[in-house]
Write an enzyme that holds these catalytic residues in place. Structure first.
Site, PDB file in Angstrom:
ATOM      1  N   HIS A 261      40.433 -66.806   7.276  1.00 17.41           N
ATOM      2  CA  HIS A 261      40.066 -68.206   7.441  1.00 17.41           C
ATOM      3  C   HIS A 261      41.314 -68.988   7.825  1.00 17.41           C
ATOM      4  O   HIS A 261      42.405 -68.716   7.312  1.00 17.41           O
ATOM      5  CB  HIS A 261      39.469 -68.762   6.135  1.00 17.41           C
ATOM      6  CG  HIS A 261      38.725 -70.040   6.304  1.00 17.41           C
ATOM      7  ND1 HIS A 261      39.364 -71.260   6.432  1.00 17.41           N
ATOM      8  CD2 HIS A 261      37.386 -70.301   6.375  1.00 17.41           C
ATOM      9  CE1 HIS A 261      38.453 -72.205   6.563  1.00 17.41           C
ATOM     10  NE2 HIS A 261      37.254 -71.655   6.537  1.00 17.41           N
ATOM     11  N   ASP A 318      31.224 -66.371   4.397  1.00  9.62           N
ATOM     12  CA  ASP A 318      30.171 -65.656   5.110  1.00  9.62           C
ATOM     13  C   ASP A 318      29.864 -64.284   4.523  1.00  9.62           C
ATOM     14  O   ASP A 318      28.748 -63.787   4.655  1.00  9.62           O
ATOM     15  CB  ASP A 318      30.544 -65.501   6.592  1.00  9.62           C
ATOM     16  CG  ASP A 318      30.623 -66.841   7.306  1.00  9.62           C
ATOM     17  OD1 ASP A 318      29.783 -67.703   7.002  1.00  9.62           O
ATOM     18  OD2 ASP A 318      31.514 -67.015   8.141  1.00  9.62           O
TER      19      ASP A 318
END
Length: 383
Positions: A261, A318
């Site tokens: 990320h 996710d």
């Protein structure tokens, strides 16, 4: 001589506006919505309550929540023109594209779409209410040919579940889906929120703003990753294969979807902490292949930590979110659309906030590195 400016590729570290909506506290690994810790809201609050908080800046009173809940419920019904539009679409389209096309069409139908004024929040609330109806209706039209009407006696999330699956959710299912919608509702100045604000700065209509944000969200490096992460878990298929899979990806220099990320480098995305626990409880409750897939996701997380954790690559939302949607029964191609049904609240909040302080047109600069002073030659002299 002009010195070359520092280029912030990906606009990393660039602040574009002030906001009181969301704080990503990297020192303490926490996320806050309007001052309230997300993990607490996700596990205890409701969609309506949290959406009110994000849109209007405070948690609602009983009367305010009742009014807002009624406002959402009364705006779920689709115009007959849009229903006809959905009936004419072929099956097999990506649900997030159906949502994008439908909201664009709603903007065409709204004769006051470009009118500026206090009704912007009314239009925005209508879009938040209608978006789940659009997705669920397309699903039902392309599976059993029906187009169920939304129910006003159910909550926002419960009605979406009911319309999608033709049955009301149980308590476990409702809490899980509520948690997912709250978790994905907002996340600071991410790519799609920046897209929404950038487009809104031109003073275009709210429909065009949301269409632009959806176009950003569906990309595989943003909301599209929610779909790809589940494919990865299913592809690995067994906890015993996780280590080999990760080692092979590392050797090839390939991304592992569900990990990494831009913001979270020192630790895993804080949302994964409670989502992992939610996924575990659902997997234990459902058993069978679901439990195996959860153990596979956990084994992947452990393997990535061993091989890439020192490089700042950790699990992101996710990984477990995609699995939770799957265990709730949603076909994996609906994951990005489900993401959008929640994030639309955040988009609207950022746009209304930006407009409230004047909405200055966003106009970035680029540093030119091409040639200069080239001589134009007529085409017959160019050979």
């Amino acid at each position: 001589m002009t010195l070359k400016p520092e280029i912030k590729w990906g606009l990393e570290g660039v602040y574009v506006k002030e906001s009181s909506i969301c704080l990503i506290d990297l020192d303490n690994a926490k996320i806050y919505y309007r001052g309230y810790e997300l993990s607490e809201l996700a596990l205890k609050s409701t969609f309506e309550e949290t959406a009110y908080l994000i849109l209007r800046g405070k948690l609602p009173s009983t009367a305010e929540l009742r009014e807002f809940t009624s406002e959402l419920a009364s705006n779920r019904e689709l115009p007959k023109e849009l229903l006809a539009f959905l009936r004419g679409l072929p099956s097999g389209l990506r649900p997030i594209d159906v949502l994008r096309l439908s909201i664009d069409y709603l903007g065409v139908l709204d004769r006051e779409a470009t009118a500026r004024g206090p009704n912007e929040e009314v239009k925005a609330t209508r879009l938040i209410a209608m978006a789940p109806t659009i997705v669920a209706t397309y699903h039902r039209l392309t599976t059993d040919g029906s187009a169920p009407r939304p129910r006003t006696d159910l909550s926002h999330v419960a009605n979406y579940y009911y319309m999608f699956f033709s049955r009301e959710p149980g308590d476990e299912e409702l809490r899980a889906l509520e948690t997912m919608f709250i978790t994905y509702m907002e996340h600071g100045m991410n790519n799609s929120s920046f897209t929404a604000v950038t487009v809104a700065s031109t003073l275009t209509d709210i429909y065009s703003v949301i269409v632009a944000a959806l176009s950003s969200l569906k990309g595989p490096l943003h909301g599209g990753a929610n779909f790809e992460a589940l494919k990865t878990i299913i592809e690995v298929g067994d906890p015993s294969r996780a280590e080999e899979y990760v080692i092979d990806k590392v050797r090839r220099g390939e991304k592992i979807i569900g990990f990494g990320h831009r913001v979270y480098k020192r630790f895993a995305d804080p949302r994964t902490v409670y989502l992992k626990d939610l996924a575990r409880r659902l997997a234990v409750s459902k058993g069978g292949d679901y439990l195996k897939l959860f153990e596979t996701a956990r084994a992947l997380e452990d393997a990535v930590e061993r091989h890439l954790g020192h490089k700042g690559v950790h699990a992101n939302t996710d990984l477990y979110a995609s699995l939770i949607y799957y265990m709730l029964g949603f076909p994996m191609e609906y994951n990005p659309a489900n993401f959008a049904l929640a994030r639309i609240v955040g988009w609207v909040a950022h746009v209304l906030e930006y407009w409230s302080v004047g909405g200055r047109l966003i106009r970035l600069m680029e540093y030119y590195v091409g040639p200069r002073d080239l001589r134009y030659l007529p085409i017959n002299e160019r050979g």
